[in-house]
Design a protein around this motif. Structure first.
Motif, PDB file in Angstrom:
ATOM      1  N   GLY A  97       0.803  -1.265  -0.060  1.00 47.88           N
ATOM      2  CA  GLY A  97       0.041  -0.048   0.047  1.00 47.88           C
ATOM      3  C   GLY A  97       0.788   1.268   0.136  1.00 47.88           C
ATOM      4  N   ALA A  98       1.705   1.318   1.167  1.00 50.43           N
ATOM      5  CA  ALA A  98       2.667   2.550   1.023  1.00 50.43           C
ATOM      6  C   ALA A  98       3.544   2.731  -0.289  1.00 50.43           C
ATOM      7  N   SER A  99       3.879   1.843  -1.063  1.00 50.50           N
ATOM      8  CA  SER A  99       4.506   2.053  -2.331  1.00 50.50           C
ATOM      9  C   SER A  99       3.751   2.950  -3.180  1.00 50.50           C
ATOM     10  N   ARG A 100       2.379   2.667  -3.163  1.00 51.81           N
ATOM     11  CA  ARG A 100       1.618   3.575  -4.141  1.00 51.81           C
ATOM     12  C   ARG A 100       1.481   4.903  -3.727  1.00 51.81           C
ATOM     13  N   ALA A 101       2.051   5.318  -2.876  1.00 54.32           N
ATOM     14  CA  ALA A 101       2.003   6.894  -2.228  1.00 54.32           C
ATOM     15  C   ALA A 101       2.711   7.931  -3.329  1.00 54.32           C
ATOM     16  N   THR A 102       2.438   8.810  -3.490  1.00 54.20           N
ATOM     17  CA  THR A 102       2.822   9.572  -4.492  1.00 54.20           C
ATOM     18  C   THR A 102       4.199  10.084  -4.210  1.00 54.20           C
ATOM     19  N   PRO A 103       4.904  10.523  -5.124  1.00 60.06           N
ATOM     20  CA  PRO A 103       6.285  10.915  -4.987  1.00 60.06           C
ATOM     21  C   PRO A 103       6.422  11.940  -3.859  1.00 60.06           C
ATOM     22  N   ALA A 104       5.562  13.049  -3.831  1.00 58.25           N
ATOM     23  CA  ALA A 104       5.487  14.083  -2.990  1.00 58.25           C
ATOM     24  C   ALA A 104       5.507  13.381  -1.461  1.00 58.25           C
ATOM     25  N   ARG A 105       4.535  12.493  -1.408  1.00 57.21           N
ATOM     26  CA  ARG A 105       4.425  12.052  -0.093  1.00 57.21           C
ATOM     27  C   ARG A 105       5.734  11.175   0.347  1.00 57.21           C
ATOM     28  N   LYS A 106       6.077  10.302  -0.536  1.00 55.58           N
ATOM     29  CA  LYS A 106       7.336   9.768  -0.267  1.00 55.58           C
ATOM     30  C   LYS A 106       8.406  10.965   0.231  1.00 55.58           C
ATOM     31  N   ALA A 107       8.700  11.572  -0.673  1.00 58.94           N
ATOM     32  CA  ALA A 107       9.635  12.499  -0.388  1.00 58.94           C
ATOM     33  C   ALA A 107       9.461  13.191   1.131  1.00 58.94           C
ATOM     34  N   GLN A 108       8.339  13.300   1.378  1.00 60.02           N
ATOM     35  CA  GLN A 108       7.824  14.013   2.808  1.00 60.02           C
ATOM     36  C   GLN A 108       8.410  13.133   3.890  1.00 60.02           C
ATOM     37  N   MET A 109       8.001  11.785   3.579  1.00 61.10           N
ATOM     38  CA  MET A 109       8.088  10.689   4.779  1.00 61.10           C
ATOM     39  C   MET A 109       9.565  10.439   4.752  1.00 61.10           C
ATOM     40  N   ALA A 110      10.535  10.602   3.547  1.00 65.81           N
ATOM     41  CA  ALA A 110      11.935  10.295   3.645  1.00 65.81           C
ATOM     42  C   ALA A 110      12.456  11.630   4.568  1.00 65.81           C
ATOM     43  N   LYS A 111      11.937  12.843   4.500  1.00 71.09           N
ATOM     44  CA  LYS A 111      12.512  13.716   5.384  1.00 71.09           C
ATOM     45  C   LYS A 111      12.255  13.618   7.019  1.00 71.09           C
ATOM     46  N   ILE A 112      10.960  13.042   7.033  1.00 71.47           N
ATOM     47  CA  ILE A 112      10.660  12.934   8.469  1.00 71.47           C
ATOM     48  C   ILE A 112      11.547  11.682   9.193  1.00 71.47           C
ATOM     49  N   MET A 113      11.746  10.656   8.230  1.00 71.91           N
ATOM     50  CA  MET A 113      12.512   9.483   8.623  1.00 71.91           C
ATOM     51  C   MET A 113      13.891   9.421   8.366  1.00 71.91           C
ATOM     52  N   ASN A 114      14.282  10.697   7.938  1.00 72.45           N
ATOM     53  CA  ASN A 114      15.912  10.920   7.813  1.00 72.45           C
ATOM     54  C   ASN A 114      16.670  10.015   6.931  1.00 72.45           C
ATOM     55  N   VAL A 115      15.934   9.796   5.719  1.00 69.70           N
ATOM     56  CA  VAL A 115      16.328   8.989   4.851  1.00 69.70           C
ATOM     57  C   VAL A 115      16.464   9.552   3.572  1.00 69.70           C
ATOM     58  N   SER A 116      17.326   8.851   2.500  1.00 72.96           N
ATOM     59  CA  SER A 116      17.414   9.314   1.405  1.00 72.96           C
ATOM     60  C   SER A 116      16.122   9.361   0.525  1.00 72.96           C
ATOM     61  N   PRO A 117      15.553  10.163  -0.001  1.00 72.17           N
ATOM     62  CA  PRO A 117      14.442   9.871  -0.999  1.00 72.17           C
ATOM     63  C   PRO A 117      14.630   8.985  -1.881  1.00 72.17           C
ATOM     64  N   ARG A 118      16.069   8.674  -2.386  1.00 71.09           N
ATOM     65  CA  ARG A 118      16.026   7.510  -3.301  1.00 71.09           C
ATOM     66  C   ARG A 118      16.211   6.109  -2.534  1.00 71.09           C
ATOM     67  N   SER A 119      16.199   6.024  -1.434  1.00 73.34           N
ATOM     68  CA  SER A 119      15.966   4.783  -0.533  1.00 73.34           C
ATOM     69  C   SER A 119      14.677   4.255  -0.841  1.00 73.34           C
ATOM     70  N   ASN A 120      14.515   2.894  -0.264  1.00 74.93           N
ATOM     71  CA  ASN A 120      13.224   2.384  -0.219  1.00 74.93           C
ATOM     72  C   ASN A 120      12.227   2.738   0.798  1.00 74.93           C
ATOM     73  N   VAL A 121      11.700   4.253   0.852  1.00 79.08           N
ATOM     74  CA  VAL A 121      11.036   4.665   1.950  1.00 79.08           C
ATOM     75  C   VAL A 121       9.901   4.108   2.307  1.00 79.08           C
ATOM     76  N   ALA A 122       9.142   3.551   1.562  1.00 82.24           N
ATOM     77  CA  ALA A 122       7.915   2.689   1.982  1.00 82.24           C
ATOM     78  C   ALA A 122       8.205   1.543   2.825  1.00 82.24           C
ATOM     79  N   ARG A 123       9.319   0.553   2.325  1.00 77.72           N
ATOM     80  CA  ARG A 123       9.739  -0.498   3.069  1.00 77.72           C
ATOM     81  C   ARG A 123      10.164  -0.232   4.377  1.00 77.72           C
ATOM     82  N   THR A 124      11.122   0.992   4.476  1.00 78.83           N
ATOM     83  CA  THR A 124      11.826   1.295   5.700  1.00 78.83           C
ATOM     84  C   THR A 124      10.530   1.887   6.499  1.00 78.83           C
ATOM     85  N   TYR A 125       9.851   2.606   6.056  1.00 74.56           N
ATOM     86  CA  TYR A 125       8.679   3.062   7.080  1.00 74.56           C
ATOM     87  C   TYR A 125       7.721   1.842   7.815  1.00 74.56           C
ATOM     88  N   CYS A 126       7.528   1.167   6.860  1.00 76.82           N
ATOM     89  CA  CYS A 126       6.740  -0.261   7.165  1.00 76.82           C
ATOM     90  C   CYS A 126       7.524  -1.186   8.218  1.00 76.82           C
TER      91      CYS A 126
END
Length: 109
Positions: free
Chosen positions: A49-78
């Motif tokens: 489900g999280a991998s279908r988030a918009t690129p803007a939402r993933k970029a926002q989550m990457a900032k919150i989680m202190n990870v690179s936007p090029r990383s697998n943000v959805a997998r890291t979050y989950c």
């Protein structure tokens, strides 16, 4: 409610704020705490489900989680969220309100 339905509900709302009851949260918490296979399944469902988030939402989550936007943000979050749920570091109230404790956990702290 069937076990897989509970995990699906928790997984779906892990990325997208939704409605999960405290009872179903605690049930899912016990399931993922006691079964590594079910925790992996919950992380996979969340990721799907999280991998279908918009690129803007993933970029926002990457900032919150202190990870690179090029990383697998959805997998890291989950992974971080479900590890926090299973360990008890994320309570139902933390999950529901996305509390500072919830934020610390998904930041990997």
């Amino acid at each position: 409610m069937r076990i897989s339905a509970v995990l699906t509900a928790i997984a779906a709302t892990a990325m997208l704020s939704g409605c999960v009851t405290e009872s179903s949260y605690k049930q899912a918490q016990e399931i993922v705490r006691g079964s590594p296979a079910m925790k992996r399944d919950a992380i996979d469902r969340c990721y799907s489900g999280a991998s279908r988030a918009t690129p803007a939402r993933k970029a926002q989550m990457a900032k919150i989680m202190n990870v690179s936007p090029r990383s697998n943000v959805a997998r890291t979050y989950c992974t971080r969220a479900f590890n926090g749920i299973a360990s008890g570091r994320i309570t139902y109230e933390d999950f529901r309100t996305k509390s500072p404790r919830f934020i610390r956990v998904i930041q990997g702290r």
